[in-house]
Motif scaffolding. Structure first.
Motif, short mmCIF file in Angstrom:
data_model
loop_
_atom_site.label_atom_id
_atom_site.label_comp_id
_atom_site.label_asym_id
_atom_site.label_seq_id
_atom_site.Cartn_x
_atom_site.Cartn_y
_atom_site.Cartn_z
N VAL A 66 49.68 51.65 25.57
CA VAL A 66 48.38 50.98 25.59
C VAL A 66 47.38 51.93 24.96
O VAL A 66 47.26 53.08 25.38
CB VAL A 66 47.96 50.62 27.03
N VAL A 67 46.66 51.45 23.94
CA VAL A 67 45.66 52.30 23.28
C VAL A 67 44.24 51.92 23.68
O VAL A 67 43.32 52.71 23.48
CB VAL A 67 45.83 52.30 21.74
N SER A 68 44.06 50.74 24.23
CA SER A 68 42.75 50.36 24.78
C SER A 68 42.96 49.25 25.80
O SER A 68 43.89 48.45 25.68
CB SER A 68 41.78 49.90 23.69
N MET A 69 42.11 49.25 26.82
CA MET A 69 42.22 48.23 27.87
C MET A 69 40.86 48.03 28.52
O MET A 69 40.16 49.00 28.82
CB MET A 69 43.24 48.63 28.93
N SER A 70 40.51 46.78 28.74
CA SER A 70 39.34 46.45 29.55
C SER A 70 39.79 45.47 30.63
O SER A 70 40.77 44.75 30.45
CB SER A 70 38.22 45.86 28.69
N ARG A 71 39.06 45.47 31.73
CA ARG A 71 39.45 44.66 32.88
C ARG A 71 38.38 43.63 33.21
O ARG A 71 37.19 43.87 33.00
CB ARG A 71 39.69 45.55 34.10
N HIS A 72 38.83 42.51 33.76
CA HIS A 72 37.90 41.50 34.24
C HIS A 72 37.00 42.14 35.30
O HIS A 72 37.48 42.74 36.26
CB HIS A 72 38.66 40.32 34.89
N GLY A 73 35.70 42.07 35.09
CA GLY A 73 34.73 42.57 36.07
C GLY A 73 34.25 43.98 35.82
O GLY A 73 33.26 44.39 36.43
N ASP A 74 34.90 44.75 34.95
CA ASP A 74 34.46 46.12 34.69
C ASP A 74 33.37 46.14 33.62
O ASP A 74 33.42 45.37 32.66
CB ASP A 74 35.63 46.98 34.22
N ASN A 75 32.42 47.05 33.78
CA ASN A 75 31.37 47.27 32.79
C ASN A 75 30.69 45.99 32.32
O ASN A 75 30.48 45.78 31.13
CB ASN A 75 31.94 48.03 31.58
N GLY A 76 30.41 45.11 33.26
CA GLY A 76 29.72 43.87 32.93
C GLY A 76 30.61 42.77 32.37
O GLY A 76 30.11 41.71 31.98
N MET A 77 31.93 43.01 32.32
CA MET A 77 32.84 41.97 31.83
C MET A 77 32.82 40.81 32.82
O MET A 77 32.82 41.00 34.03
CB MET A 77 34.28 42.49 31.70
N PRO A 78 32.79 39.58 32.33
CA PRO A 78 32.72 38.42 33.23
C PRO A 78 33.99 38.24 34.06
O PRO A 78 35.07 38.66 33.65
CB PRO A 78 32.53 37.25 32.27
N VAL A 79 33.81 37.61 35.21
CA VAL A 79 34.94 37.26 36.08
C VAL A 79 34.83 35.76 36.34
O VAL A 79 33.91 35.31 37.03
CB VAL A 79 34.90 38.04 37.41
N ARG A 80 35.74 35.00 35.77
CA ARG A 80 35.71 33.54 35.93
C ARG A 80 36.20 33.14 37.32
O ARG A 80 35.70 32.20 37.91
CB ARG A 80 36.58 32.90 34.85
N ALA A 81 37.19 33.85 37.82
CA ALA A 81 37.73 33.61 39.16
C ALA A 81 37.88 34.97 39.85
O ALA A 81 38.39 35.91 39.25
CB ALA A 81 39.08 32.90 39.07
N GLU A 82 37.44 35.08 41.07
CA GLU A 82 37.45 36.35 41.78
C GLU A 82 38.83 36.98 41.83
O GLU A 82 38.99 38.20 41.80
CB GLU A 82 36.86 36.19 43.18
N ALA A 83 39.88 36.16 41.88
CA ALA A 83 41.25 36.67 41.91
C ALA A 83 41.61 37.45 40.65
O ALA A 83 42.55 38.24 40.66
CB ALA A 83 42.24 35.52 42.11
N MET A 84 40.84 37.26 39.58
CA MET A 84 41.12 37.96 38.32
C MET A 84 40.43 39.32 38.23
O MET A 84 40.74 40.11 37.34
CB MET A 84 40.69 37.09 37.13
N ARG A 85 39.52 39.61 39.16
CA ARG A 85 38.81 40.89 39.12
C ARG A 85 39.82 42.05 39.10
O ARG A 85 40.73 42.11 39.89
CB ARG A 85 37.87 41.04 40.32
#
Length: 133
Positions: free
Chosen positions: A28-47
């Protein structure tokens, strides 16, 4: 222009990418997550699940993410074109762990070694090797 594949998982993206790293494809050379650094979370289970990742290694580049509305992987396969028979056999065995082999690895009518499988994460893989034994 460059064409790359994008793999959609529902919640197992990180585990799949770790498995592909263990297989020796790259990392993996880059990764962002649901909910990190202002990233949206459509469903809380995806955080905390993978929103977007890039995976790269020698001759390998693809993207992947977790999406709660992802459709099961179908109608597409990742294909490796390899010229090292021992490496291809090793990779086929490793990918097949916990998965389902649909075409056993062996010499095919077109003269190459080839095998097809679906890994334990539902991704289809085809491995074709032109090296002769």
């Amino acid at each position: 222009m460059q064409l790359s594949n994008y793999l959609f998982f529902t919640v197992h993206c990180e585990a799949a990418l770790a498995f592909y790293t263990e297989c020796g494809f790259g990392k993996v050379v880059s990764m962002s997550r649901h909910g990190d650094n202002g990233m949206p979370v459509r469903a809380e289970a995806m955080r905390g699940k993978v929103m977007h990742a890039q995976f790269a290694g020698p001759g390998v580049n693809f993207y992947a993410s977790d999406n709660d509305d992802a459709e099961p992987m179908r109608g597409s396969a990742m294909i490796f074109m390899i010229d090292d028979l021992a490496r291809t056999e090793q990779l086929f065995r490793r990918l097949a762990e916990g998965g389902n082999i649909t075409t056993p690895f062996g010499v095919q009518p077109w003269g190459s070694y080839y095998g097809k499988l679906t890994d334990k994460f539902g991704v289809q893989w085809m491995l074709n090797c032109t090296e002769q034994a």
